[in-house]
Every structure is written in C-alpha cells, then in structure tokens.
Design an enzyme around this catalytic site. Structure first.
Site, PDB file in Angstrom:
ATOM      1  N   LYS A   7     -11.266  -4.379  -3.158  1.00 32.27           N
ATOM      2  CA  LYS A   7     -12.082  -3.163  -3.247  1.00 32.27           C
ATOM      3  C   LYS A   7     -11.329  -2.064  -3.981  1.00 32.27           C
ATOM      4  O   LYS A   7     -11.929  -1.182  -4.582  1.00 32.27           O
ATOM      5  CB  LYS A   7     -12.396  -2.644  -1.848  1.00 32.27           C
ATOM      6  CG  LYS A   7     -13.314  -3.522  -1.050  1.00 32.27           C
ATOM      7  CD  LYS A   7     -13.420  -2.966   0.376  1.00 32.27           C
ATOM      8  CE  LYS A   7     -14.082  -3.960   1.292  1.00 32.27           C
ATOM      9  NZ  LYS A   7     -13.801  -3.680   2.706  1.00 32.27           N
ATOM     10  N   LYS A  19      -3.852 -11.481  -9.251  1.00 27.28           N
ATOM     11  CA  LYS A  19      -4.558 -10.452  -8.489  1.00 27.28           C
ATOM     12  C   LYS A  19      -5.723 -11.048  -7.695  1.00 27.28           C
ATOM     13  O   LYS A  19      -6.534 -11.788  -8.241  1.00 27.28           O
ATOM     14  CB  LYS A  19      -5.109  -9.376  -9.431  1.00 27.28           C
ATOM     15  CG  LYS A  19      -4.027  -8.553 -10.113  1.00 27.28           C
ATOM     16  CD  LYS A  19      -4.488  -7.117 -10.323  1.00 27.28           C
ATOM     17  CE  LYS A  19      -3.342  -6.183 -10.635  1.00 27.28           C
ATOM     18  NZ  LYS A  19      -2.548  -6.570 -11.810  1.00 27.28           N
ATOM     19  N   LYS A  23       0.825  -1.209   0.000  1.00 30.33           N
ATOM     20  CA  LYS A  23       0.000   0.000   0.000  1.00 30.33           C
ATOM     21  C   LYS A  23       0.858   1.256   0.000  1.00 30.33           C
ATOM     22  O   LYS A  23       0.510   2.244  -0.625  1.00 30.33           O
ATOM     23  CB  LYS A  23      -0.954   0.010   1.197  1.00 30.33           C
ATOM     24  CG  LYS A  23      -2.074  -1.000   1.050  1.00 30.33           C
ATOM     25  CD  LYS A  23      -3.064  -0.916   2.188  1.00 30.33           C
ATOM     26  CE  LYS A  23      -4.187  -1.921   2.010  1.00 30.33           C
ATOM     27  NZ  LYS A  23      -5.081  -1.993   3.162  1.00 30.33           N
TER      28      LYS A  23
HETATM   29  P1  TYM Z   1     -10.791  -6.091   4.688  1.00 29.12           P
HETATM   30  O1  TYM Z   1     -11.854  -5.090   4.982  1.00 29.12           O
HETATM   31  O2  TYM Z   1      -9.773  -5.774   3.652  1.00 29.12           O
HETATM   32  O3  TYM Z   1     -11.454  -7.465   4.303  1.00 29.12           O
HETATM   33  C1  TYM Z   1     -12.455  -8.052   5.110  1.00 29.12           C
HETATM   34  C2  TYM Z   1     -12.322  -9.566   5.116  1.00 29.12           C
HETATM   35  O4  TYM Z   1     -12.396 -10.064   3.779  1.00 29.12           O
HETATM   36  C3  TYM Z   1     -11.293 -10.892   3.505  1.00 29.12           C
HETATM   37  N1  TYM Z   1     -10.943 -10.755   2.076  1.00 29.12           N
HETATM   38  C4  TYM Z   1     -10.858 -11.775   1.214  1.00 29.12           C
HETATM   39  N2  TYM Z   1     -11.039 -13.103   1.375  1.00 29.12           N
HETATM   40  C5  TYM Z   1     -10.916 -13.882   0.277  1.00 29.12           C
HETATM   41  N3  TYM Z   1     -10.628 -13.401  -0.952  1.00 29.12           N
HETATM   42  C6  TYM Z   1     -10.431 -12.090  -1.166  1.00 29.12           C
HETATM   43  N4  TYM Z   1     -10.166 -11.651  -2.387  1.00 29.12           N
HETATM   44  C7  TYM Z   1     -10.563 -11.214  -0.051  1.00 29.12           C
HETATM   45  N5  TYM Z   1     -10.442  -9.869   0.101  1.00 29.12           N
HETATM   46  C8  TYM Z   1     -10.679  -9.608   1.402  1.00 29.12           C
HETATM   47  C9  TYM Z   1     -10.183 -10.388   4.418  1.00 29.12           C
HETATM   48  O5  TYM Z   1      -9.208 -11.366   4.628  1.00 29.12           O
HETATM   49  C10 TYM Z   1     -10.963 -10.041   5.654  1.00 29.12           C
HETATM   50  O6  TYM Z   1     -11.186 -11.201   6.445  1.00 29.12           O
HETATM   51  N6  TYM Z   1      -7.575  -5.560   8.521  1.00 29.12           N
HETATM   52  C11 TYM Z   1      -8.830  -6.175   8.091  1.00 29.12           C
HETATM   53  C12 TYM Z   1     -10.015  -5.799   8.937  1.00 29.12           C
HETATM   54  C13 TYM Z   1      -9.833  -5.948  10.398  1.00 29.12           C
HETATM   55  C14 TYM Z   1      -9.995  -7.140  11.156  1.00 29.12           C
HETATM   56  C15 TYM Z   1      -9.761  -6.770  12.500  1.00 29.12           C
HETATM   57  C16 TYM Z   1     -10.334  -8.449  10.799  1.00 29.12           C
HETATM   58  C17 TYM Z   1      -9.509  -4.954  11.271  1.00 29.12           C
HETATM   59  N7  TYM Z   1      -9.461  -5.452  12.545  1.00 29.12           N
HETATM   60  C18 TYM Z   1      -9.836  -7.714  13.550  1.00 29.12           C
HETATM   61  C19 TYM Z   1     -10.398  -9.391  11.852  1.00 29.12           C
HETATM   62  C20 TYM Z   1     -10.157  -9.018  13.174  1.00 29.12           C
HETATM   63  C21 TYM Z   1      -9.145  -5.740   6.666  1.00 29.12           C
HETATM   64  O7  TYM Z   1      -8.683  -4.714   6.207  1.00 29.12           O
HETATM   65  O8  TYM Z   1     -10.066  -6.513   6.031  1.00 29.12           O
END
Ligand code: TYM
Length: 343
Positions: free
Chosen positions: A210, A206, A111
């Site tokens: 989002k 890839k 990032k």
């Molecule tokens: P975030 O918002 O990017 O994504 C939310 C959840 O979706 C999963 N995910 C995916 N799983 C499979 N394939 C994909 N292409 C894909 N893209 C996203 C992510 O692994 C995630 O589970 N840092 C975290 C949010 C967070 C969090 C936490 C999660 C903050 N504090 C405490 C668990 C516990 C995040 O940015 O997820």
C-alpha cells in the site's frame, strides 16, 4: 471448533496482495472454523495518517471484507478500536516483552529507517505487541496471513509462552485457572501460493504494498477496468519468449502466473498447459480479462454494501459485542493471574 482471527489495516486501498495473501483465504476457513475478522484501525496510526480519512477507510475495509465473501452470519466482523480489551491487553503484555525482541522486527527496522528517527513514534516499535494482543485475546488456534507477518506471529507465540510461564503454571491453577495455559499458542497459516505477491514494476525485490509511491505497482481491489488493463499493459516483464513458473531469472513471470492461477482457481499444471506457449502480449490480455472477471462482482457487491451503511454498522456492532465477550474473559484471567486487585 478451532478459532481463527485475522485483520487488515485500513490504510490506503486494499490490493491484490492483501486479497491473495489473506482475505481470499479467510472465505473457505469461515465454513470450518469459528472466525473473527477485524479492521485494525489502531494499527493504522503508527505512521503519520490523515484523521479525515480514518473512519471512512475503516468502513471501506469492512465493506470489502463482506464484498470478498466474508459472511457475517458465520464470521464476526468488527473494528479493533471498538473492543477496548485490545489496548488493555497490550499494556499488560508490554510489561513482559523484552525491548530487544521488538528491535529485531524487520518491519520496524524498515519502516523506521524510511520515516527517520524524529518521526518514529513509540507505537511503531510496540506495534507487534498490539498485534499479539489481537490474536491472544481470542485464544486463537490459527492466523491466516501473508509471508510478511510471519515474524510478528513468531513473536506472538514467544510472548504467549512467556506469559504462560511467568503467570500461568501452578500459581494460576491455584487461582482456579487451567494451569500453564493463560494463552493458547497460535500458529500462522501462510498460503503455499500468494503469500508474497510482488510489485508489478519490480517482481524481484519489491512486494506489492500500500505504501509504494507508485500506484502502477499494485492492483487495487477497487481499480476500474481501464486502470487494471493499463497497469497490466505497463507492468514489468522480460525478454524470454514462452512463459514458465519457478525460474529464478524470471521473478515477474512467476508472479504473474501465480496471480493468474489464484484468481482463476486453476491448478498450477493447468496454468502451465494453458500458458506455456503464450507470448507476453497474449498472456497480458488473458490476465487482464481474468482480473476484471474476478474483481467486477466484488466491486458490485462493495457498491451495494456501501449504499446502506446502517446494515454495515449493525454487523460491526454485533461483531464487537461478540468479540468483547470472548476478549473480556481472557483479559480478566490475566489480570487475576498477574495479581491485580479486582473489583
Ligand atoms: P497489512 O494490513 O499490512 O496486510 C494485511 C494482510 O495482507 C497480507 N499482505 C500480503 N500478502 C501477500 N502479498 C503481499 N504483497 C501482501 N501485502 C500484505 C499481510 O500479510 C496481511 O495478512 N500487522 C498486520 C495486521 C494485523 C493482524 C493482526 C493480522 C494486526 N493485527 C492480527 C493478523 C492477526 C498488517 O499490518 O497487515
């Protein structure tokens, strides 16, 4: 009961990766475990964002949790910034987090490279400490997430152990603590299929995301039938004739079959039997129909929930109260163990 926490950022639209990698798996867990699901709005400000959109996206994300089947009579659903303890614990943990641990984080490297030095806020670097706080505050046993969060979970575990070592142990016991265990060391729950849903336009390198510039690369949970049909019609495939899982030369094929398997609830073997002799055209129609069938009820429930935001806001208020009562205990214990004067 063992405890589970997880959350999604309220940035952009929730897509199939978020759903299959995380949210969908929460639904079964809420029957067996004590669950807390939050919308991590404080995480959403680590990159430039639109202040006009944040509160709307936060409500949208909460409504989608419920529409996907999170049951507020079983799970606590709340907004991260409504529970002050998250930010407070983050500061205490920051003092114990070696900066090298954060520099090593793959997401930070990616990032920050994309954003350019001047646009990288300190919070982008310290983000995993906030995530660790989200988890450790609740003495969580398990954290259901997609593959991309694995490294952040490892850091969380290391931090928990470090704090237990530095401030737990005998000293903490003398203060009336449990000796050595200020924090429970949590484990990630990463699903065998769906942990890495790939982009529709590049299934090799890839992941569905989002932040990908093209909306064609992802299916959003709120996409219209036409949008879904159009995206599947145009998604990348290959020139092989039949369909198969696990062929490294066919990442798109593996990805789309896995998506199909998960949204239909069929076994891998059933999908193999059903699809192995299909051509791409036939399979794309079948997949489109299955996606629409699966997402349509979610979209209907979402619209219902959004038609009365008081109902939703009450659930979030209740969730925050419940969460605070757990979080405050952990936070107070840590203040005490770290030697602060308490009033
Ligand atoms: P975030 O918002 O990017 O994504 C939310 C959840 O979706 C999963 N995910 C995916 N799983 C499979 N394939 C994909 N292409 C894909 N893209 C996203 C992510 O692994 C995630 O589970 N840092 C975290 C949010 C967070 C969090 C936490 C999660 C903050 N504090 C405490 C668990 C516990 C995040 O940015 O997820």
């Amino acid at each position: 009961k063992k405890r589970i926490v997880s959350g999604v950022q309220p940035t952009g639209s929730i897509h199939l990766g978020n759903y299959l990698g995380a949210i969908k798996n929460w639904i079964d867990l809420q029957n067996t475990y004590e669950t807390l699901f939050f919308i991590v709005d404080l995480h959403a400000i680590t990159l430039p964002y639109d202040t006009q959109q944040l509160s709307k996206s936060t409500r949208d994300t909460a409504a989608l949790y419920l529409a996907c089947g999170v049951d507020s009579s079983k799970a606590s659903v709340f907004v991260q910034s409504h529970v002050r303890a998250h930010v407070e614990l983050m500061w205490l943990l920051s003092s114990t987090t070696p900066i090298g641990w954060l520099n090593r984080m793959i997401q930070f490297k990616e990032k920050s490279r994309k954003a350019g030095d001047e646009n990288v806020g300190v919070a982008l670097l310290t983000y995993p400490v906030l995530m660790a706080s989200d988890i450790l505050l609740y003495q969580s046993d398990f954290v259901p997430v997609g593959e991309d969060q694995k490294q952040h979970l490892e850091l969380t575990r290391e931090l928990a152990e470090r704090v237990n070592y530095l401030y737990g142990g005998r000293k903490w016991k003398k203060l009336g603590g449990r000796g050595g265990a200020l924090f429970k060391v949590p484990e990630p729950l990463i699903p065998p299929t769906g942990a890495r849903v790939m982009s529709l336009t590049d299934g090799l390198s890839k992941v569905m995301s989002k932040s990908a510039p093209s909306d064609q690369s992802r299916i959003n949970l709120l996409d219209s039938k036409d949008a879904i049909a159009n995206k599947i019609k145009r998604c990348k495939t290959d020139s092989f004739t039949s369909l198969e899982f696990d062929n490294p030369e066919r990442p798109e094929c593996n990805n789309l079959l896995s998506v199909y398997q998960l949204i239909t609830g069929k076994t891998k073997q059933e999908v193999v039997e059903e699809c192995k002799d299909m051509n791409w055209g036939t399979f794309k129609t079948v997949l489109t129909d299955a996606l629409i069938d699966h997402l349509n009820p979610i979209q209907i429930r979402y619209a219902e929930i959004m038609s009365d935001t008081t109902y939703l806001d009450n659930i979030l208020a209740e969730g925050a109260t419940k969460a605070s009562s757990i979080a405050d205990v952990t936070l107070n214990n840590l203040y005490q163990a770290m030697g602060f004067l308490r009033r």
